[in-house]
Design an enzyme around this catalytic site. Structure first.
Site, PDB file in Angstrom:
ATOM      1  N   ASN A 279       0.867  -1.153   0.043  1.00 59.05           N
ATOM      2  CA  ASN A 279       0.179  -0.059  -0.145  1.00 59.05           C
ATOM      3  C   ASN A 279       0.949   1.226   0.171  1.00 59.05           C
ATOM      4  O   ASN A 279       1.808   1.650   1.094  1.00 59.05           O
ATOM      5  CB  ASN A 279      -0.886  -0.146   1.248  1.00 59.05           C
ATOM      6  CG  ASN A 279      -1.808   1.308   1.426  1.00 59.05           C
ATOM      7  OD1 ASN A 279      -1.761   1.889   0.539  1.00 59.05           O
ATOM      8  ND2 ASN A 279      -2.271   1.299   2.432  1.00 59.05           N
TER       9      ASN A 279
ATOM     10  N   LYS B 192       0.133   4.269  -0.145  1.00 62.32           N
ATOM     11  CA  LYS B 192      -0.500   5.430   0.428  1.00 62.32           C
ATOM     12  C   LYS B 192       0.042   6.729  -0.541  1.00 62.32           C
ATOM     13  O   LYS B 192      -0.306   6.387  -1.595  1.00 62.32           O
ATOM     14  CB  LYS B 192       0.099   5.704   1.903  1.00 62.32           C
ATOM     15  CG  LYS B 192       0.049   4.305   2.656  1.00 62.32           C
ATOM     16  CD  LYS B 192       0.159   4.480   4.161  1.00 62.32           C
ATOM     17  CE  LYS B 192      -0.055   3.324   4.777  1.00 62.32           C
ATOM     18  NZ  LYS B 192      -0.187   3.175   6.393  1.00 62.32           N
TER      19      LYS B 192
ATOM     20  N   HIS C  22      -9.557   1.349   4.894  1.00 60.62           N
ATOM     21  CA  HIS C  22      -8.392   1.536   5.684  1.00 60.62           C
ATOM     22  C   HIS C  22      -8.410   2.412   6.852  1.00 60.62           C
ATOM     23  O   HIS C  22      -9.251   3.580   6.895  1.00 60.62           O
ATOM     24  CB  HIS C  22      -7.221   1.991   4.692  1.00 60.62           C
ATOM     25  CG  HIS C  22      -5.847   2.135   5.178  1.00 60.62           C
ATOM     26  ND1 HIS C  22      -5.431   2.756   6.194  1.00 60.62           N
ATOM     27  CD2 HIS C  22      -4.753   0.958   5.045  1.00 60.62           C
ATOM     28  CE1 HIS C  22      -4.117   2.405   6.579  1.00 60.62           C
ATOM     29  NE2 HIS C  22      -3.842   1.355   5.975  1.00 60.62           N
TER      30      HIS C  22
ATOM     31  N   GLU D 122      -6.796   4.625   8.093  1.00 53.58           N
ATOM     32  CA  GLU D 122      -6.659   5.996   7.669  1.00 53.58           C
ATOM     33  C   GLU D 122      -7.750   6.817   7.095  1.00 53.58           C
ATOM     34  O   GLU D 122      -8.089   7.879   7.363  1.00 53.58           O
ATOM     35  CB  GLU D 122      -5.130   6.219   6.785  1.00 53.58           C
ATOM     36  CG  GLU D 122      -3.926   6.047   7.772  1.00 53.58           C
ATOM     37  CD  GLU D 122      -2.885   5.569   6.655  1.00 53.58           C
ATOM     38  OE1 GLU D 122      -2.941   5.812   5.647  1.00 53.58           O
ATOM     39  OE2 GLU D 122      -2.003   4.807   7.501  1.00 53.58           O
TER      40      GLU D 122
ATOM     41  N   GLU E  22      -5.284  -5.089  10.526  1.00 54.61           N
ATOM     42  CA  GLU E  22      -4.270  -3.826  10.379  1.00 54.61           C
ATOM     43  C   GLU E  22      -4.566  -3.159  12.017  1.00 54.61           C
ATOM     44  O   GLU E  22      -5.451  -2.226  12.168  1.00 54.61           O
ATOM     45  CB  GLU E  22      -4.342  -2.898   9.532  1.00 54.61           C
ATOM     46  CG  GLU E  22      -4.272  -3.384   8.300  1.00 54.61           C
ATOM     47  CD  GLU E  22      -3.440  -2.497   7.087  1.00 54.61           C
ATOM     48  OE1 GLU E  22      -2.455  -2.634   6.748  1.00 54.61           O
ATOM     49  OE2 GLU E  22      -4.164  -1.466   6.962  1.00 54.61           O
TER      50      GLU E  22
ATOM     51  N   GLY F 167       2.635   2.178  10.844  1.00 53.67           N
ATOM     52  CA  GLY F 167       3.628   3.312  10.701  1.00 53.67           C
ATOM     53  C   GLY F 167       4.380   3.594  11.881  1.00 53.67           C
ATOM     54  O   GLY F 167       4.935   4.674  12.018  1.00 53.67           O
TER      55      GLY F 167
ATOM     56  N   SER G  49       3.481  -2.294  10.479  1.00 50.75           N
ATOM     57  CA  SER G  49       4.879  -2.285  10.443  1.00 50.75           C
ATOM     58  C   SER G  49       5.643  -3.600  10.126  1.00 50.75           C
ATOM     59  O   SER G  49       6.454  -3.850  10.777  1.00 50.75           O
ATOM     60  CB  SER G  49       5.195  -1.836  11.733  1.00 50.75           C
ATOM     61  OG  SER G  49       4.871  -0.696  12.281  1.00 50.75           O
TER      62      SER G  49
HETATM   63  P1  13P Z   1       3.074   0.209   7.645  1.00 48.76           P
HETATM   64  O1  13P Z   1       3.401  -0.986   6.959  1.00 48.76           O
HETATM   65  O2  13P Z   1       3.842   1.549   7.261  1.00 48.76           O
HETATM   66  O3  13P Z   1       3.130   0.199   9.036  1.00 48.76           O
HETATM   67  O4  13P Z   1       1.658   0.542   7.208  1.00 48.76           O
HETATM   68  C1  13P Z   1       0.691  -0.407   7.346  1.00 48.76           C
HETATM   69  C2  13P Z   1      -0.756   0.001   6.340  1.00 48.76           C
HETATM   70  O5  13P Z   1      -1.312   0.673   6.873  1.00 48.76           O
HETATM   71  C3  13P Z   1      -0.827  -0.969   5.204  1.00 48.76           C
HETATM   72  O6  13P Z   1      -2.113  -0.548   4.754  1.00 48.76           O
END
Ligand code: 13P
Length: 259
Positions: free
Chosen positions: A20, A22, A105, A107, A177, A183, A223
């Site tokens: 992903n 982002k 997601h 976010e 997740e 992150g 992560s």
């Molecule tokens: P990270 O791997 O950067 O923690 O992000 C995970 C994520 O949100 C994947 O959709």
């Protein structure tokens, strides 16, 4: 036959790894990443997908042509067409070359206030457009610490997938997740991850039947790095990974695909 959760050994689910991106990467970076990945990646072991920004779907899909890499979007509209300035429909995503879409997601849920009801409408639109939904769920740190993980996952699964039939649930992808692990560099332990995945499968089994639950692909995200990918993938209810930061570099993403 050994059973863990509701998973039995004879069920073989595909192993899937999705990056992903982002809000990252330009057209030139997309082109060089996807062609580099197409040359190097071990698509034999894993089904590989990249969830790219809207503006990169066409470029990424063209660069991935002739490879086994799937290109997807990170969000979609819950409408088909019309006066929705700034929105992109599932049909438009499909037309640009996407074959899957991330829905709900964390976010999107946290920063853009997406509710389970909206996620549910988006899931239905993506299925109608034959775009595979990758439905994201997970608890906050506070919910994690106060032992509410089962309640949260139960609610998110039932409401986000409300009204779907067993075959639709079997063909979508669920991504667990934990928000506190995204992150942050904090990864849930393999035991925590297995617990959450087995619980998700149990919820699916109780609502849509054991057979559906045994076939639904459940990914872990939060992560994930080359150093921890293998240990997470070893868990019996983990069918793959949703990788954020570590999918931005060809080197680290390739390492994850080669674990
Ligand atoms: P990270 O791997 O950067 O923690 O992000 C995970 C994520 O949100 C994947 O959709």
């Amino acid at each position: 036959m050994e059973t863990k959760g509701v998973t039995m050994q004879h069920v073989s689910r595909p192993k899937v790894i999705i990056g992903n991106w982002k809000m990252n990467k330009t057209v030139a970076e997309t082109r060089s990443f996807v062609s580099g990945l197409g040359l190097n990646s071990v698509v034999r072991t894993f089904q590989v997908g990249l969830a790219v920004p809207y503006t990169m779907i066409l470029t990424a899909a063209e660069a991935a042509r002739g490879t086994a890499i799937s290109i997807g979007a990170q969000n979609c509209s819950d409408h088909d067409e019309g006066a929705f300035t700034g929105e992109i429909s599932c049909h438009m995503l499909k037309d640009a070359g996407a074959s899957f879409v991330l829905v709900g997601h964390s976010e999107r849920r946290q920063l853009f206030h997406e509710t389970n009801a909206l996620v549910n409408r988006k899931v239905k639109k993506s299925i109608a457009a034959t775009l595979k939904p990758v439905v994201c769920i997970g608890e906050t740190e506070e919910q994690h610490l106060s032992g509410k993980i089962e309640n949260v996952l139960h609610d998110q699964i039932l409401h986000s997938l409300k009204g779907l039939n067993p075959s639709e649930v079997e063909h979508l992808i669920l991504a667990y997740e934990p928000i506190w692990a995204i992150g942050t560099g904090k990864t849930a332990t393999p035991e925590n991850i297995q617990f959450a995945h087995a619980y998700c499968r149990k919820v699916i089994a109780s609502e849509w039947g054991k057979d559906t639950a045994e076939h639904t692909v459940i990914l872990y995200g939060g992560s994930v790095k080359p150093e921890n990918a293998a240990m997470i993938l070893e868990q019996s209810d983990v069918d793959g990974l949703l990788v954020g930061g570590a999918s931005l570099s060809l080197e680290s993403f390739n390492k994850i695909l080669n674990v």
